[in-house]
Design a protein around this motif. Structure first.
Motif, PDB file in Angstrom:
ATOM      1  N   ARG A 101       0.747  -1.285  -0.087  1.00  0.00           N
ATOM      2  CA  ARG A 101      -0.002   0.001   0.147  1.00  0.00           C
ATOM      3  C   ARG A 101       0.914   1.204  -0.125  1.00  0.00           C
ATOM      4  O   ARG A 101       0.510   2.453  -0.669  1.00  0.00           O
ATOM      5  N   LEU A 102       1.879   1.272   0.912  1.00  0.00           N
ATOM      6  CA  LEU A 102       2.776   2.342   1.039  1.00  0.00           C
ATOM      7  C   LEU A 102       3.691   2.717  -0.117  1.00  0.00           C
ATOM      8  O   LEU A 102       4.325   3.654  -0.357  1.00  0.00           O
ATOM      9  N   ALA A 103       3.762   1.834  -1.030  1.00  0.00           N
ATOM     10  CA  ALA A 103       4.594   1.902  -2.221  1.00  0.00           C
ATOM     11  C   ALA A 103       3.675   2.773  -3.232  1.00  0.00           C
ATOM     12  O   ALA A 103       4.230   3.109  -4.402  1.00  0.00           O
ATOM     13  N   GLN A 104       2.295   2.551  -3.044  1.00  0.00           N
ATOM     14  CA  GLN A 104       1.430   3.228  -3.874  1.00  0.00           C
ATOM     15  C   GLN A 104       0.954   4.649  -3.399  1.00  0.00           C
ATOM     16  O   GLN A 104       0.499   5.531  -4.201  1.00  0.00           O
ATOM     17  N   ALA A 105       1.085   4.906  -2.116  1.00  0.00           N
ATOM     18  CA  ALA A 105       0.796   6.160  -1.557  1.00  0.00           C
ATOM     19  C   ALA A 105       1.278   6.598  -0.427  1.00  0.00           C
ATOM     20  O   ALA A 105       1.873   5.925   0.301  1.00  0.00           O
ATOM     21  N   ALA A 106       1.427   7.880  -0.126  1.00  0.00           N
ATOM     22  CA  ALA A 106       2.114   8.578   0.775  1.00  0.00           C
ATOM     23  C   ALA A 106       1.803   8.129   2.113  1.00  0.00           C
ATOM     24  O   ALA A 106       2.318   7.971   3.146  1.00  0.00           O
ATOM     25  N   PRO A 124      13.042  -5.261   5.741  1.00  0.00           N
ATOM     26  CA  PRO A 124      12.460  -5.813   4.571  1.00  0.00           C
ATOM     27  C   PRO A 124      11.654  -5.008   3.950  1.00  0.00           C
ATOM     28  O   PRO A 124      10.853  -5.320   2.953  1.00  0.00           O
ATOM     29  N   TYR A 125      11.147  -3.792   4.615  1.00  0.00           N
ATOM     30  CA  TYR A 125       9.982  -3.102   4.306  1.00  0.00           C
ATOM     31  C   TYR A 125      10.319  -1.560   3.902  1.00  0.00           C
ATOM     32  O   TYR A 125      10.049  -0.554   4.939  1.00  0.00           O
ATOM     33  N   PRO A 126      11.035  -1.348   2.793  1.00  0.00           N
ATOM     34  CA  PRO A 126      11.469   0.291   2.779  1.00  0.00           C
ATOM     35  C   PRO A 126      10.183   1.167   2.557  1.00  0.00           C
ATOM     36  O   PRO A 126      10.680   2.498   2.889  1.00  0.00           O
ATOM     37  N   HIS A 127       9.184   0.818   1.886  1.00  0.00           N
ATOM     38  CA  HIS A 127       8.313   1.786   2.042  1.00  0.00           C
ATOM     39  C   HIS A 127       7.669   1.873   3.374  1.00  0.00           C
ATOM     40  O   HIS A 127       7.275   3.303   3.705  1.00  0.00           O
ATOM     41  N   ILE A 128       7.287   1.116   4.457  1.00  0.00           N
ATOM     42  CA  ILE A 128       6.987   1.306   5.548  1.00  0.00           C
ATOM     43  C   ILE A 128       7.813   2.235   6.190  1.00  0.00           C
ATOM     44  O   ILE A 128       7.797   3.345   7.053  1.00  0.00           O
ATOM     45  N   ARG A 129       9.350   2.069   6.089  1.00  0.00           N
ATOM     46  CA  ARG A 129      10.483   2.885   6.696  1.00  0.00           C
ATOM     47  C   ARG A 129      10.230   4.165   6.129  1.00  0.00           C
ATOM     48  O   ARG A 129      10.493   5.166   7.033  1.00  0.00           O
TER      49      ARG A 129
END
Length: 213
Positions: A144-149, A180-185
């Motif tokens: 999800r966070l790869a798609q939206a801020a 393993p979760y760069p977009h969460i970070r």
């Protein structure tokens, strides 16, 4: 003025943060966890039958459950801000992620914590199952966070306020690696840059450095 009964290193940080974002006046009553059990002290337990934070007082009203408190403050004191209505294009996403926080994310982490405290050996099928569930939950958030801020889309909302505790402070009790979760970070870095979040964490838990990576 709203009185927030805040247990240190607990999800009641959500309520302090919400009030800072909405500029809603409040005061904090701080409580410290029992050093042996890490649970609520008797003074907090006396406020509500479940003995958990958060609890707020607003005049004669006393209210528990963080999601209920967030809804109440937004509607009663916040002019509806940070809550998407049916006319908003992100309404369904907002509803989903607002409830995902306590319906999926926090329970998934909590189940791993409980299984580990039960002393299950690595490789035990029950422990493997709860780890698998947590990994799927985090993978869904990562997608999800790869798609939206933000979780509800391009705008920050109460869905984010409901979520961040489980990704940060809850790791004091059940550590897990976000590498393993760069977009969460990246998302947590955006959160950590918010002045209201920084103020809230200083006021609620001045001894804690937010775990944003």
């Amino acid at each position: 003025m709203i009185k927030i009964h805040h247990l240190g290193h607990a999800q009641s940080e959500r309520i302090v943060w919400l009030c800072e974002e909405l500029d809603v006046p409040y005061e904090i009553q701080h409580y410290t966890r029992d050093p042996a059990t890490m649970l609520s002290p008797p003074e907090l337990k006396a406020l509500h039958p479940l003995g958990a934070a958060p609890v707020i007082e607003d005049g004669p009203l006393m209210l528990a459950e963080s999601a209920a408190i967030v809804e109440y403050i937004i509607v009663k004191h916040g002019g509806g801000r940070l809550k998407f209505g049916p006319e908003h294009p992100g309404y369904a996403d907002y509803l989903y992620w607002f409830h995902f926080a306590n319906g999926n994310l926090q329970p998934a982490i909590g189940r791993v914590l409980f299984m580990r405290r039960a002393g299950l050996a690595e490789g035990h099928p029950a422990l493997a199952a709860v780890h698998g569930r947590m990994e799927r939950v985090l993978a869904l958030m990562e997608e999800r966070l790869a798609q939206a801020a933000y979780l509800a889309g391009g705008e920050f909302s109460a869905a984010d306020i409901m979520t961040v505790f489980s990704l940060t402070t809850m790791r004091l009790f059940q550590p897990f690696d976000l590498a393993p979760y760069p977009h969460i970070r990246d998302y947590l870095q955006r959160i950590g840059a918010r002045p209201a979040y920084r103020r809230a964490m200083r006021k609620s838990d001045p001894d804690l450095t937010p775990m944003l990576d």
